[in-house]
Design an enzyme around this catalytic site. Structure first.
Site, PDB file in Angstrom:
ATOM      1  N   GLU A 174     -57.535 -33.094 -58.943  1.00 11.11           N
ATOM      2  CA  GLU A 174     -58.239 -33.660 -60.096  1.00 11.11           C
ATOM      3  C   GLU A 174     -59.465 -34.465 -59.659  1.00 11.11           C
ATOM      4  OE1 GLU A 174     -54.797 -33.761 -63.499  1.00 11.11           O
ATOM      5  OE2 GLU A 174     -55.084 -35.630 -62.383  1.00 11.11           O
ATOM      6  N   GLU A 375     -50.868 -27.433 -63.202  1.00 12.08           N
ATOM      7  CA  GLU A 375     -50.110 -28.507 -63.853  1.00 12.08           C
ATOM      8  C   GLU A 375     -50.115 -28.255 -65.351  1.00 12.08           C
ATOM      9  OE1 GLU A 375     -51.027 -32.601 -63.010  1.00 12.08           O
ATOM     10  OE2 GLU A 375     -51.505 -32.187 -60.902  1.00 12.08           O
TER      11      GLU A 375
END
Length: 476
Positions: A174, A375
């Site tokens: 991320e 995810e």
């Protein structure tokens, strides 16, 4: 129809599952200094570990001692891939050692061997919101160019060590978290002296984007080194994609949504996939008096260090509006205006399965390289009954609806290689530090107060996901 080689599995992070923080010659890392919290009480970052405070990652869910049991459970579900991260401070305890820590290397050898025994491909993240603590204290993390080479040394070590065991890699988790103030510490390693609240850090835009430039270089260098070590490596980027819609058809809402989407969702992917800074960021830098200091070959390196595939997290969507006074929602890294057409989780994240199909189409149209969802899941309070059963129908429903939309995107023509739900096992929540906020398909007997013996119990979702994988997503 999904390809027969589609990679089904689940994702974790070392700082949220591993524990064993002072074992195997591991050094201090960022997560070791983060206290527990709740939805109402924020986590704290302490420069010195206070024995009176609770640091959840010190034990986490004790994967360090239970990895064989856990991987066997993943195999029972039929996992084709297991995404995990390596703790940098297990390999180089301070980040500055000349030689790596053999105990740390051996631990991951054992983990990968256990995966391969069951035919599970490891997908390994090099930097998942963590780094050796000394690099924060001494260098302000990636704000100092020296940390680029320290990261590349670490990456080179694990690429060489595991070149015959790991095929799939991600450089930074991320990475676009660095585009908001909260990313200062966990992505960049910056902790300014003026910071009073870890969740609302003192923020210097010049420093933040300069450090992010160094992270881009670290990623690009790692990609090049990895490909030299093993030409069959597939090395990807990882973006937190918070899908954004204009709240209304007002032209200002449209423009604001587009700008926010560019700055948060697109910028880092554009650099890592295309190899150069996109046109729109230049105006943002000009408006905010940001001047990126580059060395002579930086732009060449970015171009030569492009990733092989694009991976992302998807939990929710948000609305963007120029109007004031509208109801707002919480979310994974980025909040927004509440969408009246969507329901929210207990933690205020808006649930939008169709947004996943929209996002997959947007990303594949933008980049034209293989995609992976690494995810996707929902945090909830799970209750274990007297028979050790956990009936988490809400989790099954959430994942089912997202897989349905994922399959529709593949039918649209998107080249999607895998789906890894978050998380196959209960973890320490990154945002709140709780055990109460459970994501797993496997229940861990542990609570927010350190009670429990770490026993593992499959939830109803465990058996449902096994059926999904067994049928390659045909039976949901």
């Amino acid at each position: 129809m999904l390809n027969k080689d589609f990679l089904w599995g689940g994702s974790t992070a070392a700082n949220q599952i591993e524990g064993g923080y002072d074992e195997g010659n591991k050094g201090d890392c960022i997560s070791d200094h983060l206290t527990g919290g709740t939805l109402e009480t924020r986590r704290c970052f302490t420069k010195r570990i206070d024995p009176q405070k609770n640091y959840p990652s010190h034990e986490a869910v004790d994967f360090y001692h239970h990895y064989r049991e856990d991987i066997a459970l993943f195999a029972q579900m039929g996992f084709k891939v297991f995404r995990m991260s390596i703790a940098w401070s297990r390999i180089y305890p301070t980040g500055e050692e000349n030689e790596p820590n053999e105990e740390g290397l051996k631990f991951y050898d054992d983990v990968f061997d256990e995966c391969l025994k069951y035919g599970i491909e490891p997908l390994v993240t090099l930097h998942h919101f963590d780094m050796p603590y000394l690099l924060v204290e001494k260098y302000q993390g990636f704000l100092n160019r020296k940390v680029i080479d320290l990261f590349v040394k670490y990456a080179t070590t694990v690429f060489e060590r595991y070149k015959n065991k790991v095929k799939y890699w991600l450089t930074f988790n991320e990475i676009n978290f660095a585009c908001i103030p909260m990313g200062n510490l966990e992505v960049l390693g910056i902790y300014h002296e003026k910071t009073k609240d870890y969740t609302e850090p003192y923020d210097n835009l010049q420093d933040r984007y300069q450090a992010l430039h160094h992270v881009f270089l670290a990623s690009a260098k790692a990609v090049r080194v990895g490909h030299k070590i093993n030409k069959n490596f597939k090395i990807g980027c990882m973006i937190a994609h918070v899908t954004l819609y204009p709240y209304s058809c007002h032209p200002q809402d449209m423009l604001l949504a587009q700008k926010t989407d560019h700055l948060f969702n697109d910028f880092c992917g554009d650099v890592q996939v295309r190899g150069y800074y996109p046109y729109y960021i230049k105006e943002y830098f000009k408006e905010n008096k940001i001047h990126i200091i580059k060395e002579e070959n930086d732009d060449v390196l970015l171009k030569k260090g492009c990733v092989d595939f694009y991976s992302f997290s998807y939990y929710m969507s948000n609305c963007i509006s120029c109007q004031e006074g509208l109801e707002t929602s919480m979310g994974n890294l980025l909040g927004g205006v509440t969408n009246p057409y969507l329901k929210s989780s207990e933690w205020g994240w808006q649930i939008d399965p169709e947004g996943l199909r929209y996002t997959l189409n947007k990303l594949y149209d933008r980049y034209q390289i293989p995609l992976m969802i690494v995810e996707n899941g929902i945090g909830a309070v799970d209750v274990k009954d007297a028979n050790n059963l956990i009936h988490d129908t809400y989790r099954v429903e959430y994942i089912k609806k997202h897989i349905e939309q994922m399959k529709r995107a593949v039918d649209d023509g998107v080249d999607l290689k895998g789906y890894m739900m978050w998380s196959p096992i209960d973890i320490i929540s990154s945002s709140t530090g709780e055990m109460k906020k459970r994501y797993g398909l496997i229940y861990i007997d542990r609570d927010d107060y350190g009670n429990g013996d770490f026993s593992r119990y499959p939830k109803d979702s465990f058996y449902w996901y096994k059926k999904v994988i067994d049928t390659n997503g045909e039976i949901l």
